[in-house]
Design an enzyme around this catalytic site. Sequence first.
Site, PDB file in Angstrom:
ATOM      1  N   SER A  30      46.604  -4.400  16.180  1.00  0.00           N
ATOM      2  CA  SER A  30      46.013  -5.413  15.300  1.00  0.00           C
ATOM      3  C   SER A  30      45.259  -6.531  16.029  1.00  0.00           C
ATOM      4  CB  SER A  30      47.090  -6.031  14.404  1.00  0.00           C
ATOM      5  OG  SER A  30      47.381  -5.176  13.324  1.00  0.00           O
ATOM      6  N   LYS A  87      41.689  -7.285  15.097  1.00  0.00           N
ATOM      7  CA  LYS A  87      41.274  -8.248  14.077  1.00  0.00           C
ATOM      8  C   LYS A  87      40.650  -9.507  14.675  1.00  0.00           C
ATOM      9  CE  LYS A  87      44.678  -6.639  10.676  1.00  0.00           C
ATOM     10  NZ  LYS A  87      45.647  -5.802  11.399  1.00  0.00           N
ATOM     11  N   SER A 102      48.300 -10.575   9.263  1.00  0.00           N
ATOM     12  CA  SER A 102      47.706  -9.384   9.868  1.00  0.00           C
ATOM     13  C   SER A 102      47.415  -8.304   8.830  1.00  0.00           C
ATOM     14  CB  SER A 102      48.620  -8.819  10.971  1.00  0.00           C
ATOM     15  OG  SER A 102      47.924  -7.887  11.768  1.00  0.00           O
TER      16      SER A 102
END
Length: 390
Positions: A65, A68, A125
């Site tokens: 993640s 991102k 997230s």
Amino acid sequence: MKPYSKLLLVFSVLMILAMTIYTPVHAQESGAKLAEDASSAILIERDTGEIMFEKNSNEQLPPASMTKIMTMLLIMEAVDNGKITLDEKVRTSERAASMGGSQIFLEPGEEMTVDEMLKGIAIASGNDASVAMAEHLAGTEDEFVNMMNAKAKELGLKDTNFLNSNGLPEANHYTTAHDMAMMARELLKYENITDYTSLYEDYLRADSDKKFWLVNTNKLVKFYPGVDGLKTGFTREAKYCLTATANKKDMRVIAVVMGASTPKERNRQITEMLDYAYSQYQVHKQYDRGTVIDQVKVNKGSKSKVDAATAENVSMLTKKGQSLDGATEEVSWNKDVKAPLKEGDTVGKLTVKLDGKTLSEVSLVLTEDVDEASLWQFIKRTSSILVGKK
């Protein structure tokens, strides 16, 4: 002692003294045992980009993640250039709502503002929020991924390849600790990003019966003084990852760990890296971002001279106790600064040097738009020059 021996001794002493005045920061300082549990790691100072520590920092690994960070960078860039606004509505597609893993449980057709989607990405997230924003900005996630890779290329990141906007596992989706730090450095140019990444908890749908509590996946924003971002990551392939940033003692630091064995180890290693940075280094700030340095001559412009300011903070990083006495500044202008020009266009650079070594180099940008001179302005200007020569 022979004369040449005396000369050699004097020369050696002088060289040692010179080196103690300013020692440039080197990667992987000897004796610094950090991030031993991680596959790779890096520690940089944000203004200068100087590396204080690194371990396998160019090894291509899945970022999970932390992907991102690039997604948020493109969102903030779009807000900054007026393509989108924070209060505009974003509709959730069936595909965005179907994303597994970390999510804010968006429903097909549900609308949230860009501001709310950013909270969902930065704090919780949200994989679904990432895809919803990708589709909103580019039409499809595939097109958004093209934007992500184009931005990576623009930043000079040669070891990064994205296949999605959220970091869910895919073969050939990779980056490095070094590239991740550079993306974080670019994202932090948008200072209000930390309004989102520093929040430990918040709510979405606060005024509805579907109130959703957000808790930051980056626990250090609550438990380490100065930490105000940025992004965690975890998949079985990537293990535990974190790109963190802290701002203390007028020095912003970025630390990246990839492939830690547990979340506790991930946080411990980041904490130790931050402790190392703040105990061993100091920043000498010369100018804040946006400081007007000089005026630049503009050919065929409605104004003949315009203020030029620093595009970034002008700072130098040294080990604690080192002096920068004797540092000099040099301003150099681009060869042909010609109207029309826009506010923010690069027109030159400011270089800070010490003993011939470059300590800092920052672009100088225009503080306002400059249109082409009208015919009347051009005639007036030419006439005044001719009169002055008489």
